[in-house]
Design a protein around this motif. Structure first.
Motif, PDB file in Angstrom:
ATOM      1  N   GLY A  71       0.800  -1.207   0.000  1.00  0.00           N
ATOM      2  CA  GLY A  71       0.000   0.000   0.000  1.00  0.00           C
ATOM      3  C   GLY A  71       0.835   1.260   0.000  1.00  0.00           C
ATOM      4  O   GLY A  71       2.068   1.227   0.093  1.00  0.00           O
ATOM      5  N   ASP A  72       0.121   2.373  -0.106  1.00  0.00           N
ATOM      6  CA  ASP A  72       0.729   3.697   0.038  1.00  0.00           C
ATOM      7  C   ASP A  72      -0.248   4.553   0.837  1.00  0.00           C
ATOM      8  O   ASP A  72      -1.050   4.009   1.611  1.00  0.00           O
ATOM      9  CB  ASP A  72       1.097   4.297  -1.323  1.00  0.00           C
ATOM     10  CG  ASP A  72      -0.084   4.388  -2.292  1.00  0.00           C
ATOM     11  OD1 ASP A  72      -1.258   4.364  -1.826  1.00  0.00           O
ATOM     12  OD2 ASP A  72       0.146   4.498  -3.503  1.00  0.00           O
ATOM     13  N   THR A  73      -0.220   5.862   0.662  1.00  0.00           N
ATOM     14  CA  THR A  73      -1.084   6.717   1.471  1.00  0.00           C
ATOM     15  C   THR A  73      -2.530   6.698   1.001  1.00  0.00           C
ATOM     16  O   THR A  73      -3.422   7.117   1.740  1.00  0.00           O
ATOM     17  CB  THR A  73      -0.575   8.163   1.448  1.00  0.00           C
ATOM     18  OG1 THR A  73      -0.517   8.625   0.088  1.00  0.00           O
ATOM     19  CG2 THR A  73       0.820   8.265   2.081  1.00  0.00           C
ATOM     20  N   THR A  74      -2.791   6.193  -0.203  1.00  0.00           N
ATOM     21  CA  THR A  74      -4.147   6.264  -0.756  1.00  0.00           C
ATOM     22  C   THR A  74      -4.729   4.922  -1.171  1.00  0.00           C
ATOM     23  O   THR A  74      -5.940   4.825  -1.396  1.00  0.00           O
ATOM     24  CB  THR A  74      -4.173   7.197  -1.981  1.00  0.00           C
ATOM     25  OG1 THR A  74      -3.296   6.679  -2.990  1.00  0.00           O
ATOM     26  CG2 THR A  74      -3.747   8.604  -1.597  1.00  0.00           C
ATOM     27  N   GLN A  75      -3.916   3.877  -1.293  1.00  0.00           N
ATOM     28  CA  GLN A  75      -4.415   2.605  -1.804  1.00  0.00           C
ATOM     29  C   GLN A  75      -3.761   1.442  -1.072  1.00  0.00           C
ATOM     30  O   GLN A  75      -2.565   1.470  -0.774  1.00  0.00           O
ATOM     31  CB  GLN A  75      -4.112   2.496  -3.308  1.00  0.00           C
ATOM     32  CG  GLN A  75      -4.709   1.273  -3.984  1.00  0.00           C
ATOM     33  CD  GLN A  75      -4.326   1.203  -5.460  1.00  0.00           C
ATOM     34  OE1 GLN A  75      -3.210   0.840  -5.809  1.00  0.00           O
ATOM     35  NE2 GLN A  75      -5.272   1.560  -6.332  1.00  0.00           N
TER      36      GLN A  75
END
Length: 260
Positions: free
Chosen positions: A117-121
């Motif tokens: 993941g990252d900050t949005t997904q």
């Protein structure tokens, strides 16, 4: 890494809240949580095969992997699963694109469950029966079977994570020391699952029982470290507690500003 529970986009101001245990043979050489030289990765490191089981970066990327247990498996795989985490953290692909590309090569690896993941997904996949899927907001728990498998071990952790810990996270005046104590208490749960509720993964019943608790101890194999990772206020806060050896009880803390 053998059990993970995470809340994705569930808590206000905390897009990611993740707790996990890494189970491994005690003899396997391991480097504790730290920034890697010449790499954006912050993680522990497997010194035998390279790579890692869980990691983050300043760009807001995060990933964690567990083994998929199949006692009937006899194939030897040339590629370490720990390099999957390293590859994602060092890439610039979106989580879903990385997972889709990995799916094309998934037969090169022993069984795994993967969150990236990252900050949005956030994305989950397993090379033993779960295609890459973008996660909706919710709570997700996986051990050494598929996330969709109805294991009593994961059901117990889900219950404690959702009913005990996440409500504590939402209390405005909750002391950090109390939160941390609650995390370690949940991750150090040694209760075994009744024999009739154990999964059948192709190993002996005695071993299934040994591996059925959240926290595992045996003469040669067990929980090596416990982790508490949060993404909040444009930063990661990660606590890693060593659970075995001379450094048992030591807690390493990493606070990493997200510069996405």
């Amino acid at each position: 890494m053998c059990i993970v529970a995470l809340a994705w986009q569930v808590l206000a101001d905390t897009p990611l809240c993740l707790i996990s245990n890494r189970d491994e043979f005690y003899r396997r050489p391991t480097e504790a949580l730290a920034a890697w030289p010449h790499s954006p990765i912050i993680a522990g490191q497997d010194l035998e095969s390279g790579g890692t089981w869980m990691g983050i970066t300043q760009s807001g990327r995060w990933a964690v992997i567990t083994n998929y247990r199949d006692g009937r498996e006899t194939t030897e795989y040339p590629t370490s699963r720990g390099h999957i985490i390293q590859a994602f953290l060092e890439s610039e692909q979106t989580p879903i694109r990385f997972a889709q590309n990995l799916e094309k090569q998934q037969c090169e690896y022993a069984g795994f469950n993967l969150f990236v993941g990252d900050t949005t997904q956030a994305v989950y996949m397993s090379n033993r029966g779960e295609a890459p899927q973008v996660l909706a907001k919710g709570v997700y728990v996986v051990s050494n079977g598929l996330m969709s498998d109805p294991w009593e071990k994961t059901a117990r952790l889900r219950k404690r994570f959702t009913q005990e810990f996440l409500p504590m996270m939402q209390l405005p005046d909750m002391a950090q020391t109390s939160l941390h104590a609650a995390v370690w208490d949940i991750l150090q749960d040694e209760r075994k699952v009744a024999n009739e509720l154990l999964p059948q993964t192709g190993i002996a019943l005695e071993m299934e029982a040994l591996l059925s608790s959240t926290f595992i101890q045996s003469p040669v194999y067990g929980t090596r470290s416990s982790n508490f990772l949060c993404m909040q206020a444009q930063q990661f806060i990660w606590l890693e507690k060593t659970q075995y050896g001379e450094q048992k009880g030591t807690i390493v803390r990493q606070q990493v500003k997200i510069e996405a």
